[in-house]
Design a protein around this motif. Structure first.
Motif, PDB file in Angstrom:
ATOM      1  N   ARG A   1      36.689  44.413  49.381  1.00 48.43           N
ATOM      2  CA  ARG A   1      35.363  44.484  48.771  1.00 48.43           C
ATOM      3  C   ARG A   1      34.994  45.935  48.481  1.00 48.43           C
ATOM      4  NH1 ARG A   1      32.744  40.676  52.919  1.00 48.43           N
ATOM      5  NH2 ARG A   1      33.735  38.725  52.350  1.00 48.43           N
ATOM      6  N   MET A   2      34.465  46.105  47.258  1.00 46.09           N
ATOM      7  CA  MET A   2      33.970  47.399  46.801  1.00 46.09           C
ATOM      8  C   MET A   2      32.618  47.140  46.166  1.00 46.09           C
ATOM      9  SD  MET A   2      37.585  48.607  45.160  1.00 46.09           S
ATOM     10  CE  MET A   2      37.974  46.932  44.658  1.00 46.09           C
ATOM     11  N   GLY A   3      31.545  47.361  46.927  1.00 46.88           N
ATOM     12  CA  GLY A   3      30.220  47.011  46.431  1.00 46.88           C
ATOM     13  C   GLY A   3      30.131  45.515  46.236  1.00 46.88           C
ATOM     14  N   ASN A   4      29.730  45.093  45.044  1.00 46.50           N
ATOM     15  CA  ASN A   4      29.621  43.670  44.728  1.00 46.50           C
ATOM     16  C   ASN A   4      30.946  43.056  44.259  1.00 46.50           C
ATOM     17  OD1 ASN A   4      26.887  43.584  45.347  1.00 46.50           O
ATOM     18  ND2 ASN A   4      26.299  44.203  43.278  1.00 46.50           N
ATOM     19  N   LEU A   5      31.953  43.879  44.086  1.00 46.17           N
ATOM     20  CA  LEU A   5      33.246  43.413  43.600  1.00 46.17           C
ATOM     21  C   LEU A   5      34.111  42.944  44.765  1.00 46.17           C
ATOM     22  CD1 LEU A   5      35.322  43.137  41.261  1.00 46.17           C
ATOM     23  CD2 LEU A   5      35.984  45.500  41.758  1.00 46.17           C
ATOM     24  N   SER A   6      34.628  41.741  44.644  1.00 48.50           N
ATOM     25  CA  SER A   6      35.554  41.192  45.632  1.00 48.50           C
ATOM     26  C   SER A   6      36.881  40.928  44.937  1.00 48.50           C
ATOM     27  CB  SER A   6      34.992  39.896  46.221  1.00 48.50           C
ATOM     28  OG  SER A   6      35.927  39.333  47.108  1.00 48.50           O
ATOM     29  N   VAL A   7      37.960  41.432  45.521  1.00 51.08           N
ATOM     30  CA  VAL A   7      39.285  41.318  44.924  1.00 51.08           C
ATOM     31  C   VAL A   7      40.221  40.689  45.946  1.00 51.08           C
ATOM     32  CG1 VAL A   7      41.236  42.626  44.003  1.00 51.08           C
ATOM     33  CG2 VAL A   7      38.911  43.359  43.488  1.00 51.08           C
ATOM     34  N   ILE A   8      40.954  39.672  45.505  1.00 47.81           N
ATOM     35  CA  ILE A   8      41.967  39.061  46.366  1.00 47.81           C
ATOM     36  C   ILE A   8      43.336  39.407  45.802  1.00 47.81           C
ATOM     37  CG2 ILE A   8      42.961  36.904  47.217  1.00 47.81           C
ATOM     38  CD1 ILE A   8      40.127  35.784  47.330  1.00 47.81           C
ATOM     39  N   ASP A   9      44.149  40.047  46.655  1.00 50.41           N
ATOM     40  CA  ASP A   9      45.498  40.462  46.282  1.00 50.41           C
ATOM     41  C   ASP A   9      46.520  39.671  47.076  1.00 50.41           C
ATOM     42  OD1 ASP A   9      44.937  42.645  44.465  1.00 50.41           O
ATOM     43  OD2 ASP A   9      44.339  43.836  46.201  1.00 50.41           O
TER      44      ASP A   9
ATOM     45  N   GLY B   1      38.778  37.130  39.083  1.00 49.69           N
ATOM     46  CA  GLY B   1      37.515  36.814  39.749  1.00 49.69           C
ATOM     47  C   GLY B   1      36.387  36.720  38.746  1.00 49.69           C
ATOM     48  N   ASP B   2      35.188  36.556  39.259  1.00 49.18           N
ATOM     49  CA  ASP B   2      34.017  36.437  38.392  1.00 49.18           C
ATOM     50  C   ASP B   2      33.772  37.699  37.571  1.00 49.18           C
ATOM     51  OD1 ASP B   2      33.606  33.911  39.379  1.00 49.18           O
ATOM     52  OD2 ASP B   2      32.134  34.556  40.884  1.00 49.18           O
ATOM     53  N   THR B   3      34.131  38.857  38.114  1.00 54.15           N
ATOM     54  CA  THR B   3      33.814  40.115  37.443  1.00 54.15           C
ATOM     55  C   THR B   3      35.045  40.906  36.995  1.00 54.15           C
ATOM     56  OG1 THR B   3      33.698  41.209  39.596  1.00 54.15           O
ATOM     57  CG2 THR B   3      31.622  40.378  38.674  1.00 54.15           C
ATOM     58  N   HIS B   4      36.242  40.311  37.132  1.00 53.29           N
ATOM     59  CA  HIS B   4      37.454  41.004  36.689  1.00 53.29           C
ATOM     60  C   HIS B   4      38.512  39.987  36.300  1.00 53.29           C
ATOM     61  CE1 HIS B   4      39.696  40.168  40.396  1.00 53.29           C
ATOM     62  NE2 HIS B   4      38.522  40.267  40.983  1.00 53.29           N
TER      63      HIS B   4
END
Length: 159
Positions: free
Chosen positions: A61-69, A86-89
């Motif tokens: 998580r980076m701020g509101n950004l959540s990334v699954i790798d 994701g929703d934002t990327h």
């Protein structure tokens, strides 16, 4: 977008460079996958979701950004990140491969594959600046990764 570049790790012509072994570089790349907050200050939280011998799934998580790798390791050679959309990327992939073309030669080949188009659409030249900006940001991030691995190696982190 496909973006690939090669970083020379050791430079005999620069005596100020901290020389890395292939093993130190490998351990640094693994550490980057396991503890990205040590390489990217914008990381707020990391959760390891699943782990096997040569595989790791994490949420970052980076701020509101959540990334699954989904990260796959080829021991001593390669780390491959498959980032879920994701929703934002839009997701994408990153492959970091250690190359040793000859004695004393050590390189890191970095390959990005993203949903961003390679060439701008239409005639809007702002798109081309954006693509160039993203590529330069990736390149700089990779240079920073190697710099951070050198710092950690110099402090004996990979001994």
């Amino acid at each position: 977008m496909h973006f690939e570049h090669l970083l020379q790790i050791n430079d005999d012509s620069n005596p100020m460079t901290v020389v890395l072994s292939a093993e130190q570089l490998w351990r640094g790349l693994v550490h980057r996958a396991q503890a990205p907050q040590d390489f990217m200050e914008q990381v707020d939280h990391v959760a390891l979701l699943h782990r096997e011998d040569n595989y790791l799934e994490r949420e970052m998580r980076m701020g509101n950004l959540s990334v699954i790798d989904h990260i796959t390791f080829t021991p001593g050679q390669q780390v491959h990140y498959d980032t879920q959309p994701g929703d934002t990327h839009g997701g994408g992939s990153l492959t970091m491969t250690i190359e040793q073309p000859g004695p004393g030669a050590l390189f890191l080949r970095v390959v990005y594959e993203t949903p961003l188009p390679d060439t701008p659409s239409g005639t809007d030249t702002d798109d081309s600046y954006y693509v160039d900006y993203v590529k330069e940001a990736y390149r700089q991030s990779d240079i920073d990764t190697v710099r951070r691995i050198r710092e950690l190696a110099q402090r004996g982190f990979f001994d």
